[in-house]
Design a protein around this motif. Sequence first.
Motif, mmCIF file in Angstrom:
data_model
loop_
_atom_site.group_PDB
_atom_site.id
_atom_site.type_symbol
_atom_site.label_atom_id
_atom_site.label_comp_id
_atom_site.label_asym_id
_atom_site.label_seq_id
_atom_site.Cartn_x
_atom_site.Cartn_y
_atom_site.Cartn_z
ATOM 1 N N GLN A 34 0.853 -1.181 0.000
ATOM 2 C CA GLN A 34 0.000 0.000 0.000
ATOM 3 C C GLN A 34 0.893 1.236 0.000
ATOM 4 O O GLN A 34 1.879 1.303 0.748
ATOM 5 N N CYS A 35 0.551 2.193 -0.809
ATOM 6 C CA CYS A 35 1.305 3.435 -0.876
ATOM 7 C C CYS A 35 1.102 4.226 0.412
ATOM 8 O O CYS A 35 -0.033 4.469 0.826
ATOM 9 N N ARG A 42 -2.141 -2.242 -4.058
ATOM 10 C CA ARG A 42 -1.896 -2.824 -5.380
ATOM 11 C C ARG A 42 -1.443 -4.273 -5.264
ATOM 12 O O ARG A 42 -1.006 -4.722 -4.217
ATOM 13 N N TRP A 48 7.721 1.471 -6.500
ATOM 14 C CA TRP A 48 7.023 2.744 -6.446
ATOM 15 C C TRP A 48 5.541 2.532 -6.717
ATOM 16 O O TRP A 48 5.124 1.540 -7.302
ATOM 17 N N CYS A 49 4.761 3.495 -6.301
ATOM 18 C CA CYS A 49 3.308 3.458 -6.495
ATOM 19 C C CYS A 49 2.988 3.815 -7.942
ATOM 20 O O CYS A 49 3.439 4.853 -8.438
ATOM 21 N N VAL A 57 6.262 2.511 0.803
ATOM 22 C CA VAL A 57 5.443 1.296 0.710
ATOM 23 C C VAL A 57 5.220 0.716 2.097
ATOM 24 O O VAL A 57 6.152 0.561 2.884
#
Length: 147
Positions: A34-35, A42, A48-49, A57
Amino acid sequence: MNAPAAYTKPLPLIDDLNRPFWAAAKAHELRLPQCGSCGFIRVQFERWCPRCGSRDVRWPRLSGRGHVWSHCTFHRKYFPEFENDLPYNVALVELEEGPRLITNIVGIDRRDIRIGMPVEVSFDDVTETVSLVKFRPVPGPREGDAA
């Protein structure tokens, strides 16, 4: 007593990017990246997001609940290791938190899987170090049962 048969199907290639996912699965927890900046959860294990580009993250524990978004049945041998499982289901489960996972639905005849059917996470301990993430129907009232 006979020893269990060795697992002969392909195993995931575990690396630094996906290790938290597989470690959580071994502990029978469902975690996805998760960002930390925008909150996007995701299924891609990237540094990276994809939504905002942040490298912050986190790996929160998810509910493990969702529903069947789509499914199909494999009748042909595409992968030799799965020949003895034919026919088998492949499903796309949408989690309550939003991401969709490609998986199998267990604990139900493949002909009874329905789009929208509520499911919950299940773990298949295939080796001493790997547990696969699968899903099973959520127990509940059946059609025709009194409410």
